[in-house]
Design a protein around this motif. Structure first.
Motif, PDB file in Angstrom:
ATOM      1  N   LYS A 188       0.825  -1.214   0.000  1.00  0.00           N
ATOM      2  CA  LYS A 188       0.000   0.000   0.000  1.00  0.00           C
ATOM      3  C   LYS A 188       0.853   1.256   0.000  1.00  0.00           C
ATOM      4  O   LYS A 188       0.640   2.168  -0.806  1.00  0.00           O
ATOM      5  CB  LYS A 188      -0.925  -0.018   1.220  1.00  0.00           C
ATOM      6  CG  LYS A 188      -1.805   1.230   1.321  1.00  0.00           C
ATOM      7  CD  LYS A 188      -2.677   1.198   2.573  1.00  0.00           C
ATOM      8  CE  LYS A 188      -3.471   2.495   2.700  1.00  0.00           C
ATOM      9  NZ  LYS A 188      -4.294   2.526   3.934  1.00  0.00           N
ATOM     10  N   ILE A 189       1.847   1.316   0.911  1.00  0.00           N
ATOM     11  CA  ILE A 189       2.645   2.540   1.012  1.00  0.00           C
ATOM     12  C   ILE A 189       3.535   2.726  -0.213  1.00  0.00           C
ATOM     13  O   ILE A 189       3.784   3.845  -0.655  1.00  0.00           O
ATOM     14  CB  ILE A 189       3.473   2.549   2.324  1.00  0.00           C
ATOM     15  CG1 ILE A 189       3.895   3.997   2.661  1.00  0.00           C
ATOM     16  CG2 ILE A 189       4.704   1.647   2.228  1.00  0.00           C
ATOM     17  CD1 ILE A 189       4.465   4.165   4.065  1.00  0.00           C
ATOM     18  N   ALA A 190       3.992   1.606  -0.811  1.00  0.00           N
ATOM     19  CA  ALA A 190       4.819   1.701  -2.017  1.00  0.00           C
ATOM     20  C   ALA A 190       4.011   2.280  -3.171  1.00  0.00           C
ATOM     21  O   ALA A 190       4.505   3.144  -3.917  1.00  0.00           O
ATOM     22  CB  ALA A 190       5.366   0.326  -2.379  1.00  0.00           C
ATOM     23  N   ARG A 191       2.759   1.826  -3.314  1.00  0.00           N
ATOM     24  CA  ARG A 191       1.919   2.333  -4.403  1.00  0.00           C
ATOM     25  C   ARG A 191       1.515   3.781  -4.147  1.00  0.00           C
ATOM     26  O   ARG A 191       1.468   4.607  -5.072  1.00  0.00           O
ATOM     27  CB  ARG A 191       0.707   1.435  -4.565  1.00  0.00           C
ATOM     28  CG  ARG A 191       1.076   0.091  -5.211  1.00  0.00           C
ATOM     29  CD  ARG A 191      -0.076  -0.864  -5.289  1.00  0.00           C
ATOM     30  NE  ARG A 191       0.286  -2.053  -6.085  1.00  0.00           N
ATOM     31  CZ  ARG A 191      -0.421  -3.180  -6.120  1.00  0.00           C
ATOM     32  NH1 ARG A 191      -1.540  -3.264  -5.393  1.00  0.00           N
ATOM     33  NH2 ARG A 191      -0.032  -4.186  -6.869  1.00  0.00           N
ATOM     34  N   GLU A 192       1.229   4.081  -2.890  1.00  0.00           N
ATOM     35  CA  GLU A 192       0.833   5.445  -2.525  1.00  0.00           C
ATOM     36  C   GLU A 192       1.945   6.444  -2.838  1.00  0.00           C
ATOM     37  O   GLU A 192       1.679   7.554  -3.317  1.00  0.00           O
ATOM     38  CB  GLU A 192       0.498   5.485  -1.035  1.00  0.00           C
ATOM     39  CG  GLU A 192       0.222   6.868  -0.479  1.00  0.00           C
ATOM     40  CD  GLU A 192       0.212   6.882   1.050  1.00  0.00           C
ATOM     41  OE1 GLU A 192       0.766   7.830   1.635  1.00  0.00           O
ATOM     42  OE2 GLU A 192      -0.341   5.939   1.653  1.00  0.00           O
ATOM     43  N   MET A 193       3.201   6.043  -2.585  1.00  0.00           N
ATOM     44  CA  MET A 193       4.332   6.958  -2.749  1.00  0.00           C
ATOM     45  C   MET A 193       5.108   6.709  -4.034  1.00  0.00           C
ATOM     46  O   MET A 193       6.173   7.293  -4.251  1.00  0.00           O
ATOM     47  CB  MET A 193       5.263   6.852  -1.541  1.00  0.00           C
ATOM     48  CG  MET A 193       4.586   7.219  -0.229  1.00  0.00           C
ATOM     49  SD  MET A 193       5.757   7.325   1.132  1.00  0.00           S
ATOM     50  CE  MET A 193       6.676   8.803   0.688  1.00  0.00           C
ATOM     51  N   ASP A 194       4.563   5.839  -4.883  1.00  0.00           N
ATOM     52  CA  ASP A 194       5.176   5.537  -6.180  1.00  0.00           C
ATOM     53  C   ASP A 194       6.622   5.056  -6.026  1.00  0.00           C
ATOM     54  O   ASP A 194       7.532   5.513  -6.720  1.00  0.00           O
ATOM     55  CB  ASP A 194       5.123   6.768  -7.090  1.00  0.00           C
ATOM     56  CG  ASP A 194       5.456   6.421  -8.547  1.00  0.00           C
ATOM     57  OD1 ASP A 194       5.229   5.244  -8.922  1.00  0.00           O
ATOM     58  OD2 ASP A 194       5.954   7.296  -9.269  1.00  0.00           O
ATOM     59  N   VAL A 195       6.815   4.121  -5.100  1.00  0.00           N
ATOM     60  CA  VAL A 195       8.124   3.502  -4.882  1.00  0.00           C
ATOM     61  C   VAL A 195       8.065   2.082  -5.436  1.00  0.00           C
ATOM     62  O   VAL A 195       7.124   1.340  -5.138  1.00  0.00           O
ATOM     63  CB  VAL A 195       8.482   3.451  -3.377  1.00  0.00           C
ATOM     64  CG1 VAL A 195       9.872   2.846  -3.179  1.00  0.00           C
ATOM     65  CG2 VAL A 195       8.406   4.834  -2.762  1.00  0.00           C
TER      66      VAL A 195
END
Length: 643
Positions: A188-195
């Motif tokens: 979730k956090i990777a997709r949210e922050m485009d990582v």
């Protein structure tokens, strides 16, 4: 394609169980074309791994799983808090930075573990690719604590350090409860922050069946038994080298994370140049060139050793030949460096041996005072030492008085700079008897049982358990008739030969042109700074490794000469005669206690039969008393006795 980017070889001591050669075969069988090495806080196996992978036509990715803390200089209770971070070398600059970081973990940051901090990481991040690591990484820890904003700050901070394209959110799934909890949060956090996401498996052993052996390895490390409920244990049997198909099934919802592993591997291109010597330069203050200085020292020695010889005579012809070879092969500085520290030792009353090994075949070494044996008199071949047809670093082993050896090393450190000199690491391995004792304790067998099995292994140097079972009837019977012994030995076989601990090589010293840390990673063993690569690897990299051997026999000779001097008899080591009949009578009687290389029981028996009467007989005895030529001893004695 998929590439394993999180893998611990046997050089994650007593934790990783992926033997490099077996790993390479496994990767080939899985159809993989690349793999990373990421041992815990060290780089011990990087060159071995690189070489084995290249030889097999596979691509090596050089890296390490570093221990990161807030302040590496903090040695309070809070200083024990550290996290894991995967660092991979994108290029040779990244390799240089990784060496520096891992070295500083030992040299300035060691507190239970070799730790680096984020400040140091920021200063040496160029050329490195970073993965957020396993459950022990800072990012998973923050997300498991529901500290989402801190997790976002952490990601932005890491992107500032490494660059947006060089930081990846690492995801794993070994069936561990905390992993199941954190996995969707990481995605979730990777997709949210485009990582970008990258899927890895935390490989500690090669096949699933090896999980039990790895548990034993962990118990050896922590001093626990398998029955101990409080022992450190892995909560999964999934830490093996999985196939691409297995990884794609695990991460079916994020196939791009599996693909990313191979894309990262394609970006990592560290190269090493082997077979090129990297000698330091000998500092000359006389205005001469190194070649001129070498020739001058040799000729001064020749005038002393061969006062009657002329230019056209054999000694000078041999000298010129050797000098041409040494100059042609680029080893002038090597000879000057060795000459210098031997000259220092002799001028400061430190006993130096007369020379050993193939170096004694060089008239250059003899004329410089590096050796004290006339190669012409004993018909010694220079080509055994240095051969233009076989390019290899010359190797002169030098014996020093055991008590004063360190003084010579200290002199070398002063001469070339402390940061240009290092001692060399060596690894103690789990040999046949030792691994039986280790495994027996972990399995809960009592000392008497384990000791009986260990003592059934023949006391032969380098013997393996497989060999021992074949040649020891007692061990063979134990193995086939006692299930507990069979389990003990079978488990020991999976661990035999793995490195157990790191220590300092008894003799090896590395001298480099630039600071050592620019060539190899370093660490501290007790108060001694050593390389993280062993001597063979150091030589493979073309670096200058010298053997400074501490020999107690030289200390005994020194003390004997001192006692003689107190009695009014002034003698130097070179004055000791080689034709003293009483000495040969003593040796022929087998009375050789304390006589270097002649005091073993087998050698004594040989000498009493051989009856040596001259120095050449001693040469023959030492040459014959070794595996291979030993079979010819009876024939030699018979020939010697024949008129």
């Amino acid at each position: 394609m998929f590439t394993h980017l999180h893998l611990h070889t046997e050089y994650s001591l007593l934790d990783g169980a992926c033997r490099i050669n077996a790993l390479v075969e496994k990767l080939k069988s899985l159809g993989m074309d690349s793999c990373a090495i990421t041992d815990h806080g060290v780089m011990y196996g990087c060159i071995d791994f690189y070489t084995a992978m290249r030889d097999a036509g596979l691509k090596p990715v050089i890296g390490s799983e570093a221990y990161v803390c807030r302040d590496r200089l903090d040695r309070s209770g809070a200083g024990r808090e550290y996290s894991h971070l995967i660092l991979l070398c994108e290029n040779n600059k990244g390799y240089e930075n990784l060496m520096y970081l891992i070295s500083q973990g030992f040299l300035t940051g060691y507190y239970y573990k070799p730790r680096i901090d984020y400040k140091l990481l920021k200063e040496h991040a160029e050329g490195l690719i970073c993965l957020s690591a396993c459950l022990s990484g800072d990012l998973p820890k923050l997300l498991l604590d529901d500290r989402w904003e801190d997790a976002r700050k952490y990601i932005r901070f890491m992107q500032e350090i490494f660059g947006k394209d060089n930081f990846f959110v690492e995801i794993m799934d070994h069936g561990i409860r905390e992993e199941k909890l954190v996995l969707p949060r990481l995605i979730k956090i990777a997709r949210e922050m485009d990582v970008p996401l990258v899927a890895t498996n935390d490989c500690h052993y090669i096949d699933e069946k090896d999980a039990d052996a790895q548990e034993v390895l962990m118990c050896i490390q922590t001093g626990k038994t398998l029955a101990d409920e409080s022992r450190m244990r892995m909560e999964t049997r999934e830490l093996y080298v999985k196939s691409e198909e297995e990884m794609r099934r695990l991460f079916a919802s994020v196939p791009e994370a599996v693909d990313m592993s191979h894309k990262i591997a394609e970006r990592c291109n560290v190269t090493f140049e082997f077979g090129v010597t990297r000698l330091p330069h000998y500092p000359i203050e006389t205005g001469e060139t190194p070649e001129q200085m070498l020739e001058r020292i040799c000729r001064e020695g020749m005038a002393r050793l061969y006062p009657e010889a002329k230019e056209e005579d054999e000694p000078y012809q041999r000298l010129q030949y050797e000098l041409n070879v040494i100059k042609g092969m680029g080893y002038v500085d090597y000879f000057l460096i060795v000459w210098d520290f031997i000259h220092y030792a002799k001028s400061h009353g430190i006993m130096v041996g007369p020379g050993r090994g193939s170096g004694a075949g060089s008239i250059v070494a003899y004329s410089m005072g590096i050796t004290m044996l006339d190669p012409l008199k004993y018909q010694l071949l220079f080509e055994r030492f240095l051969n233009p047809e076989r390019v290899s670093m010359p190797d002169i082993d030098v014996d020093f008085c055991y008590e004063r050896r360190q003084e010579v090393i200290d002199y070398v450190a002063r001469k070339y700079g402390a940061d240009h000199v290092s001692q060399i690491i060596t690894f103690g391995t789990m040999a046949a008897r030792g691994v039986i004792r280790d495994v027996g304790r972990v399995l809960g067998m009592n000392y008497q049982e384990t000791d009986a099995v260990a003592k059934a292994v023949p006391p032969e140097l380098g013997i393996t358990l497989q060999q021992a079972i074949k040649i020891s009837p007692q061990l063979n019977t134990m193995y086939h008739e006692d299930e507990r012994v069979k389990k003990l030995i079978d488990t020991a076989l999976t661990l035999e030969g793995m490195p157990r601990n790191a220590s300092t090589h008894a003799a090896g010293v590395l001298i480099t042109g630039k600071p050592v840390i620019e060539y190899v990673p370093l660490q501290r063993n007790d108060d001694i700074i050593t390389t993280q690569y062993p001597k063979d690897t150091v030589e493979h990299l073309g670096l200058l490794k010298m053997d400074f051997l501490g020999l107690r026999t030289l200390t005994v000779i020194r003390d004997t000469l001192d006692m003689m001097r107190d009695l009014g008899i002034d003698m130097k080591p070179e004055d000791i005669p080689l034709d003293d009949k009483a000495t040969y009578d003593m040796i022929s009687a087998g009375d050789t206690d304390g006589v270097f290389q002649l005091e073993g029981n087998g050698m004594r028996s040989f000498l009493t039969n051989m009856k040596p009467a001259c120095f050449e007989d001693i040469i023959a005895a030492i040459s014959l008393y070794r595996p291979g030529p030993m079979d010819s001893i009876p024939r030699y004695i018979a020939g010697k006795e024949t008129p």
